[in-house]
Design a protein around this motif. Structure first.
Motif, PDB file in Angstrom:
ATOM      1  N   PHE A 196       0.844  -1.187   0.000  1.00 47.99           N
ATOM      2  CA  PHE A 196       0.000   0.000   0.000  1.00 47.99           C
ATOM      3  C   PHE A 196       0.881   1.239   0.000  1.00 47.99           C
ATOM      4  CE2 PHE A 196      -2.613   3.073   2.644  1.00 47.99           C
ATOM      5  CZ  PHE A 196      -3.321   3.557   1.560  1.00 47.99           C
ATOM      6  N   TRP A 228      -7.402  -0.497   4.620  1.00 46.32           N
ATOM      7  CA  TRP A 228      -6.488   0.522   4.118  1.00 46.32           C
ATOM      8  C   TRP A 228      -7.262   1.501   3.243  1.00 46.32           C
ATOM      9  CZ3 TRP A 228      -2.397  -3.489   2.144  1.00 46.32           C
ATOM     10  CH2 TRP A 228      -1.787  -4.096   3.247  1.00 46.32           C
ATOM     11  N   HIS A 251       0.878   4.875   0.591  1.00 46.79           N
ATOM     12  CA  HIS A 251       0.013   5.843   1.263  1.00 46.79           C
ATOM     13  C   HIS A 251      -0.151   7.139   0.479  1.00 46.79           C
ATOM     14  CE1 HIS A 251      -0.445   3.718   5.131  1.00 46.79           C
ATOM     15  NE2 HIS A 251       0.747   3.227   4.838  1.00 46.79           N
ATOM     16  N   LYS A 275      -2.389   6.605  -2.383  1.00 51.91           N
ATOM     17  CA  LYS A 275      -3.562   5.790  -2.049  1.00 51.91           C
ATOM     18  C   LYS A 275      -3.734   4.646  -3.057  1.00 51.91           C
ATOM     19  CE  LYS A 275      -6.122   9.125   0.621  1.00 51.91           C
ATOM     20  NZ  LYS A 275      -7.452   9.581   0.974  1.00 51.91           N
TER      21      LYS A 275
END
Length: 114
Positions: free
Chosen positions: A7, A73, A9, A12
């Motif tokens: 993932f 997430w 961040h 996204k």
């Protein structure tokens, strides 16, 4: 079987290898034979787990737990190793792809993505 889900961040973005594949007419190198095969296994234009995951899940409770963690997430798009990017409703698409394993948790996963 093991899968690594990454993932990123800042963008996204979720990055997957075989957890989900998304093969469509826009996918490069999809000839008639591949299209036929993907239609036969229900994966043409329908994001879903790789065929090897469909054959055996291993510890379903552990798989469900890991999927629920990923679905928590805050990702908006998914880059896949096999198939086209998922750029709309990404969390819902991933939850839907794994709805059989998520079972009752499927609704919770969808609710948490809204």
């Amino acid at each position: 079987m093991r899968e690594v889900a990454l993932f990123h961040h800042a963008s996204k973005t979720l990055i997957l290898v075989d957890l989900v594949e998304n093969v469509t007419a826009a996918t490069p190198n999809t000839n008639g034979l591949l299209r036929f095969l993907f239609r036969m296994i229900g994966m043409w234009n329908t994001p879903g787990p790789a065929p090897e995951y469909r054959l055996g899940w291993g510890d379903k409770a552990l798989v469900r737990q890991c999927l629920m963690r990923i679905l928590q997430w805050d990702f908006e798009r998914v880059i896949l190793s096999h198939g086209d990017l998922i750029t709309r409703d990404a969390r819902q698409v991933i939850a839907h792809a794994w709805r059989k394993i998520l079972g009752r948790a499927f609704r919770a996963a969808l609710a948490s993505s809204g």
